[in-house]
Design a protein around this motif. Structure first.
Motif: not given
Length: 272
Positions: A88-91, A104-105, A192-193, A215-219
């Motif tokens: 919900p909030l990477d970073g 967000v991812g 993600l960024p 931290d990996l798959h969405a990006g």
């Protein structure tokens, strides 16, 4: 998942990250309540939990039977065939110090294989998405394609690591090699960024050490559907499947940069 269902899933993913991103954008400079989780330095705020609830509710509205694995809520039961991964909030660590580098991812997996994803940047209010074997798209619905290689004199690289990674042994050797090899090395504390930047060709490569599924798959799916290549630290093919508790060690790069980058990484490990 047939073609129509995949497009529906992508739309739900986009709507979910956009809604969460709108909430984060509105409140990200509020006075945040911050607490630590675990011993690795990771933090969580009320923004994380509120954004996660927005995403889960949006997914459940269309897919009530799908399982969900979320950063703060953990595993939520479902039918077993389809599982959503929610970050919900990477970073959060960045936001906690007033640095607005975050995303967000979400990714939808079928039998542990990611089949679609969406990532939203709450700062620029832009969203990127992908469907496995069909491509990746930007905020305007235009297909994105990573360039074959960079026109820069030296590669711009990003370093990703899990919170429990100590910077000695293999990680330190890899970091030292990347600093020598690259023109610039980014350590953004927001995977993600970095994957989005690779998909667009803004950076040339990524090295991730003990990176988790969320931290990996969405990006990664967006980057690979845009043409980036992902391998393990020794230059071999890296599995696209969700690993559960196992962490991922990956090298990802533009097609024309991947051989050299994996050579740099693998040689740094062999030199120990």
């Amino acid at each position: 998942m047939n073609q129509l269902d995949a497009e529906l899933g992508r739309r739900v993913a986009i709507d979910a990250v956009n809604l969460a991103g709108e909430f984060i954008h509105e409140h990200m400079f509020d006075r945040l309540s911050i607490r630590y989780k675990g011993d690795g330095g990771d933090v969580v705020t009320t923004l994380d939990t509120s954004a996660e609830r927005i995403i889960i509710d949006e997914i459940r509205r269309t897919f009530p039977d799908h399982a969900i694995v979320a950063e703060e809520s953990g595993s939520l039961s479902g039918d077993g065939e389809f599982t959503w991964l929610v970050d919900p909030l990477d970073g959060t660590n960045n936001l906690a110090i007033g640095l607005p580098v975050l995303a967000v991812g979400v990714a939808l997996c079928r039998r542990r294989t990611p089949i679609l994803s969406a990532v939203h940047d709450p700062v620029s209010k832009r969203t990127w998405s992908a469907i496995k074997d069909r491509g990746a798209w930007d905020n305007d619905g235009k297909a994105i394609r990573a360039p074959e290689r960079s026109s820069r004199r030296g590669p711009v690289l990003a370093w990703l690591q899990g919170y429990d990674v100590r910077r000695d042994g293999d990680p330190q050797a890899i970091l030292d090699a990347l600093i020598r090899h690259g023109h610039r090395l980014l350590d953004l504390w927001a995977p993600l960024p970095c994957w989005l930047m690779l998909a667009k060709g803004d950076i040339d490569g990524i090295v991730g050490y003990d990176v988790g599924d969320l931290d990996l798959h969405a990006g990664r799916l967006i980057a690979t559907e845009a043409g980036a290549v992902v391998r393990n630290l020794h230059g071999e093919a890296h599995s696209t499947q969700v690993s559960g508790k196992q962490k991922h060690r990956v090298v990802a790069a533009l097609p024309g940069e991947i051989d050299k980058l994996t050579e740099v990484v693998s040689e740094s490990i062999r030199s120990l």
